[in-house]
Design an enzyme around this catalytic site. Structure first.
Site, short mmCIF file in Angstrom:
data_model
loop_
_atom_site.label_atom_id
_atom_site.label_comp_id
_atom_site.label_asym_id
_atom_site.label_seq_id
_atom_site.Cartn_x
_atom_site.Cartn_y
_atom_site.Cartn_z
N CYS A 80 0.76 -1.32 -0.01
CA CYS A 80 0.30 0.37 0.25
C CYS A 80 0.94 1.10 0.16
O CYS A 80 2.32 1.39 0.41
CB CYS A 80 -0.68 -0.18 0.96
SG CYS A 80 0.60 0.12 2.61
N GLU A 128 -7.07 8.43 4.19
CA GLU A 128 -7.20 8.07 3.41
C GLU A 128 -8.53 7.61 2.47
O GLU A 128 -9.36 7.30 2.89
CB GLU A 128 -5.81 7.19 3.04
CG GLU A 128 -4.58 7.26 3.83
CD GLU A 128 -4.22 6.24 3.19
OE1 GLU A 128 -2.33 6.44 3.17
OE2 GLU A 128 -4.33 4.97 3.84
#
Length: 197
Positions: A80, A128
């Protein structure tokens, strides 16, 4: 997709990296350095997560390097990070897999996008808008020690057991993603593993 050059000992991220700020509709609002984006309550920015599976249906999980500011030493999904300005999400995901794992998935399937906020004590937070991809990969990972301290392939059953018995060992975003995939995207996952996509 052209393979990216991989240097196992390269430093591939820094607090000065420019992240893409977005609103809840994923409309770009500008740029800010990574340190600022993760300070305090965090600033909403664009990100991605990749979950890689091999032909046996096992998932590659990584333990984040202890030196990481947020969730160092926690187990998480395969890869990620954040796209750079001007990069497509798929290109950014492939780039980061090369930088962190020395891997390239032949194909990535976009599943969904979600917004989350997770606080890491008084150190900082993740805030996010994250695009989630799955992919098939049967290669051996070559973890970059600046990013990853350990990798493992786990069957879904073994992963479920660990998530149930030791949930605090895993990053919050990965737990959200795994739950969503199990609930809504099992058919896509099975097709990816079988090489049908």
């Amino acid at each position: 997709m052209t393979a990216h050059a991989h240097d196992n000992f390269a430093v591939v991220s820094s607090d000065s990296d420019q992240l893409i700020l977005v609103n809840e509709h994923d409309e770009e609002l500008g740029l800010a350095d990574k340190l600022s984006c993760h300070d305090g309550q965090g600033i909403l920015h664009r990100a991605f997560s990749v979950l890689l599976f091999n032909e046996r249906g096992e998932m590659l999980i990584q333990k984040r390097a202890e030196v990481k500011r947020l969730w160092g030493g926690f187990w998480s999904n395969s890869c990620c990070s954040h796209p750079r300005e001007g990069e497509s999400m798929t290109y950014a995901a492939q780039r980061r897999m090369s930088e962190e794992l020395g891997l390239e998935a032949k194909h990535l399937t976009y599943l969904y996008k979600f917004q989350y906020h997770a606080q890491f004590g008084d150190i900082g937070a993740e805030h996010e808008l994250c695009s989630v991809f799955i992919g098939r990969c049967d290669e051996q990972a070559k973890p970059n020690p600046h990013e990853i301290s350990e990798v493992r392939w786990l069957s879904p059953e073994a992963l479920e057991h660990e998530l149930e018995t030791n949930p605090d060992a895993f990053t919050p975003w990965f737990k959200l993603e795994w739950s969503e995939i199990q609930n809504k995207f099992k058919a896509q996952l099975e097709a990816e593993i079988a090489g049908l996509v």
